[in-house]
Design a protein around this motif. Structure first.
Motif, PDB file in Angstrom:
ATOM      1  N   ASN A   9       1.045  -0.928  -0.184  1.00 18.18           N
ATOM      2  CA  ASN A   9      -0.020   0.059  -0.131  1.00 18.18           C
ATOM      3  C   ASN A   9       0.926   1.141  -0.066  1.00 18.18           C
ATOM      4  OD1 ASN A   9      -1.878   2.011   0.597  1.00 18.18           O
ATOM      5  ND2 ASN A   9      -2.291   1.287   2.500  1.00 18.18           N
ATOM      6  N   LYS A  52       0.222   4.180   0.031  1.00 23.92           N
ATOM      7  CA  LYS A  52      -0.368   5.398   0.617  1.00 23.92           C
ATOM      8  C   LYS A  52      -0.148   6.749  -0.468  1.00 23.92           C
ATOM      9  CE  LYS A  52       0.065   3.212   4.884  1.00 23.92           C
ATOM     10  NZ  LYS A  52       0.239   3.030   6.212  1.00 23.92           N
ATOM     11  N   HIS A  97      -9.269   1.347   5.516  1.00 24.08           N
ATOM     12  CA  HIS A  97      -8.014   1.372   6.027  1.00 24.08           C
ATOM     13  C   HIS A  97      -8.095   2.229   7.396  1.00 24.08           C
ATOM     14  CE1 HIS A  97      -3.809   2.663   6.695  1.00 24.08           C
ATOM     15  NE2 HIS A  97      -3.329   1.359   6.110  1.00 24.08           N
ATOM     16  N   GLU A 106      -4.897  -5.055  10.647  1.00 27.23           N
ATOM     17  CA  GLU A 106      -3.831  -4.025  10.753  1.00 27.23           C
ATOM     18  C   GLU A 106      -4.022  -3.283  11.992  1.00 27.23           C
ATOM     19  OE1 GLU A 106      -2.122  -2.777   6.764  1.00 27.23           O
ATOM     20  OE2 GLU A 106      -3.733  -1.263   7.118  1.00 27.23           O
ATOM     21  N   ILE A 123       0.787   0.514  13.191  1.00 26.32           N
ATOM     22  CA  ILE A 123       1.104   1.208  11.739  1.00 26.32           C
ATOM     23  C   ILE A 123       1.949   2.238  11.657  1.00 26.32           C
ATOM     24  CG2 ILE A 123      -0.320   2.086   9.775  1.00 26.32           C
ATOM     25  CD1 ILE A 123      -2.593   0.492  10.437  1.00 26.32           C
ATOM     26  N   GLY A 124       3.115   1.744  10.704  1.00 27.57           N
ATOM     27  CA  GLY A 124       4.103   2.966  10.613  1.00 27.57           C
ATOM     28  C   GLY A 124       4.900   3.223  11.887  1.00 27.57           C
ATOM     29  N   SER A 183       3.932  -2.488  10.275  1.00 27.51           N
ATOM     30  CA  SER A 183       5.632  -2.652  10.222  1.00 27.51           C
ATOM     31  C   SER A 183       5.852  -3.762   9.819  1.00 27.51           C
ATOM     32  CB  SER A 183       5.749  -2.219  11.771  1.00 27.51           C
ATOM     33  OG  SER A 183       5.465  -0.913  12.027  1.00 27.51           O
ATOM     34  N   LEU A 243      -0.175  -6.893   4.246  1.00 23.76           N
ATOM     35  CA  LEU A 243      -0.352  -5.581   3.552  1.00 23.76           C
ATOM     36  C   LEU A 243       0.665  -4.737   4.188  1.00 23.76           C
ATOM     37  CD1 LEU A 243      -2.180  -3.851   1.713  1.00 23.76           C
ATOM     38  CD2 LEU A 243      -3.812  -3.461   3.852  1.00 23.76           C
ATOM     39  N   GLY A 296       3.105  -1.111   4.351  1.00 25.76           N
ATOM     40  CA  GLY A 296       3.236   0.206   4.148  1.00 25.76           C
ATOM     41  C   GLY A 296       4.678   0.714   3.570  1.00 25.76           C
ATOM     42  N   GLY A 297       5.326   1.048   4.462  1.00 27.92           N
ATOM     43  CA  GLY A 297       6.469   1.599   4.268  1.00 27.92           C
ATOM     44  C   GLY A 297       7.488   0.859   3.653  1.00 27.92           C
TER      45      GLY A 297
HETATM   46  O1  LIG Z   1      -0.900   0.807   6.923  1.00 27.84           O
HETATM   47  C1  LIG Z   1      -0.188  -0.322   6.742  1.00 27.84           C
HETATM   48  C2  LIG Z   1      -0.417  -0.889   5.314  1.00 27.84           C
HETATM   49  O2  LIG Z   1      -1.751  -0.547   4.691  1.00 27.84           O
HETATM   50  C3  LIG Z   1       1.000  -0.511   7.157  1.00 27.84           C
HETATM   51  O3  LIG Z   1       2.070   0.353   7.264  1.00 27.84           O
HETATM   52  P1  LIG Z   1       3.420   0.090   7.570  1.00 27.84           P
HETATM   53  O4  LIG Z   1       3.804  -1.027   7.098  1.00 27.84           O
HETATM   54  O5  LIG Z   1       4.379   1.313   7.184  1.00 27.84           O
HETATM   55  O6  LIG Z   1       3.440   0.131   8.993  1.00 27.84           O
END
Ligand SMILES: O=C(CO)COP(=O)(O)O
Length: 239
Positions: free
Chosen positions: A8, A10, A95, A163, A168-169, A201, A220, A222-223
Motif C-alpha cells: 500500500n 499510501k 484502511h 492491521e 502501523i508506521g 510494520s 499488507l 506500507g513503508g
Molecule cells: O498501513 C499499513 C498498510 O496498509 C502498514 O503500514 P506500515 O507497514 O508502514 O506500518
C-alpha cells in the motif's frame, strides 16, 4: 491458499514510480514467485499507467479506496467502476487512516459491495487501537468492524487485512502469538476460504516469523513496500 503480498503506497510516489513493478520483476522474477500473488496499490492517478506493465510482469495493481456509488456528484472521489476500467484488480477498503477521518463500517461495506459489483476484490481492513488492546477489547472491536464492514454478496470473495492501528508506521509489530490469536478469531468469522493478511510494520526482518503463523495468508505492507528490494525480500519470505 496462495499468499498475497500487497504494498500500500499510501500518498507516496511520483510519475517515474510507475516503472516500479517492472523493477520488482527484475529483483524477483515471476518464474520464481509462482506460489504467491504480488499486488501494488499506488495512488489512484498512477493506476491506468501501471496496470499494463505490471500485468506483463505478473504484478497485480489495486486502488486504495473507492466510492460506493458508480457515478455522481462526488468531487474528488473515484468509483469502483472507474478503477475496474483501468484493469486494476483489487481495492483497499476501510484502511484505519480513512476510518480515522470518519469512514464508518457502513461506508466500508457499501464500498466493498461496489468493488464486487465491478469484479474488483476488496481488501477490508480492520484493527484495534492501542487503548482498545490495553483494555482487552481488541477482539470485540474487530468483531464489530467485521460484522459491519464485510460485503454481503453471495459467492464473491474478498480479503481481510488485520492491521492493528498501533502497529502501523510505528515500527511496533504485533507478536506472532498476538497475530495468531487475532487471525484465528477472524478465521472463525470469515471461514476457511478467505485470505487474511497481517499489516503493521511488516519488514524483511520480521516477515518470515509473521508468515510462519498458520492463519496468515499474506501481508499488507506500507513503508517497506515503497522499495522494491525490501518488497522482494518480504515476498521471498512467503515462498
Ligand atoms: O498501513 C499499513 C498498510 O496498509 C502498514 O503500514 P506500515 O507497514 O508502514 O506500518
Amino acid at each position: 491458499m496462495k499468499m498475497l503480498i500487497a504494498a500500500n503506497w499510501k500518498m507516496h510516489g511520483a510519475m517515474d514510480w510507475i516503472k516500479k513493478p517492472v523493477h520488482f520483476d527484475t529483483v524477483l522474477p515471476a518464474k520464481d514467485r509462482k506460489a504467491i500473488d504480488v499486488l501494488i496499490c499506488p495512488p489512484a492517478l498512477y493506476l491506468a499507467a501501471m496496470v499494463e506493465p505490471a500485468m506483463d510482469n505478473n504484478v497485480f495493481i489495486g486502488a486504495q479506496d473507492c466510492h460506493a456509488a458508480d457515478e455522481g456528484a462526488h468531487t474528488g472521489d473515484i468509483s469502483a467502476k472507474q478503477i475496474a476500467e483501468t484493469g486494476a484488480r483489487y481495492v483497499i477498503n476501510g484502511h484505519s487512516e480513512r476510518r480515522a477521518n470518519g469512514e464508518t463500517d457502513a461506508n466500508v461495506k457499501a464500498k466493498a459491495e461496489a468493488a464486487l459489483r465491478h469484479a474488483l476484490t476488496p481488501i477490508i481492513c480492520v484493527g484495534e487501537t492501542l487503548d482498545q488492546r490495553e483494555s482487552g477489547e481488541a477482539q470485540a472491536v474487530v468483531a464489530k468492524q467485521l460484522s459491519g464492514s464485510l460485503p454481503e454478496v453471495e459467492g464473491k470473495s474478498f480479503v481481510v487485512a488485520y492491521e492493528p492501528v498501533w502497529a502501523i508506521g510505528t515500527g511496533k509489530t504485533a507478536t506472532p502469538s498476538d497475530i495468531a490469536d487475532m487471525h484465528n478469531f477472524i478465521r472463525t468469522i470469515v471461514g476457511p476460504d478467505t485470505r487474511i493478511l497481517y499489516g503493521g510494520s511488516v519488514k524483511p526482518a520480521n516477515a518470515a516469523a509473521i508468515f510462519a503463523v498458520e492463519t496468515v495468508n499474506g501481508a499488507l505492507i506500507g513503508g517497506a513496500g515503497l522499495d522494491m528490494y525490501s518488497l522482494a525480500d518480504i515476498a521471498q519470505a512467503a515462498l
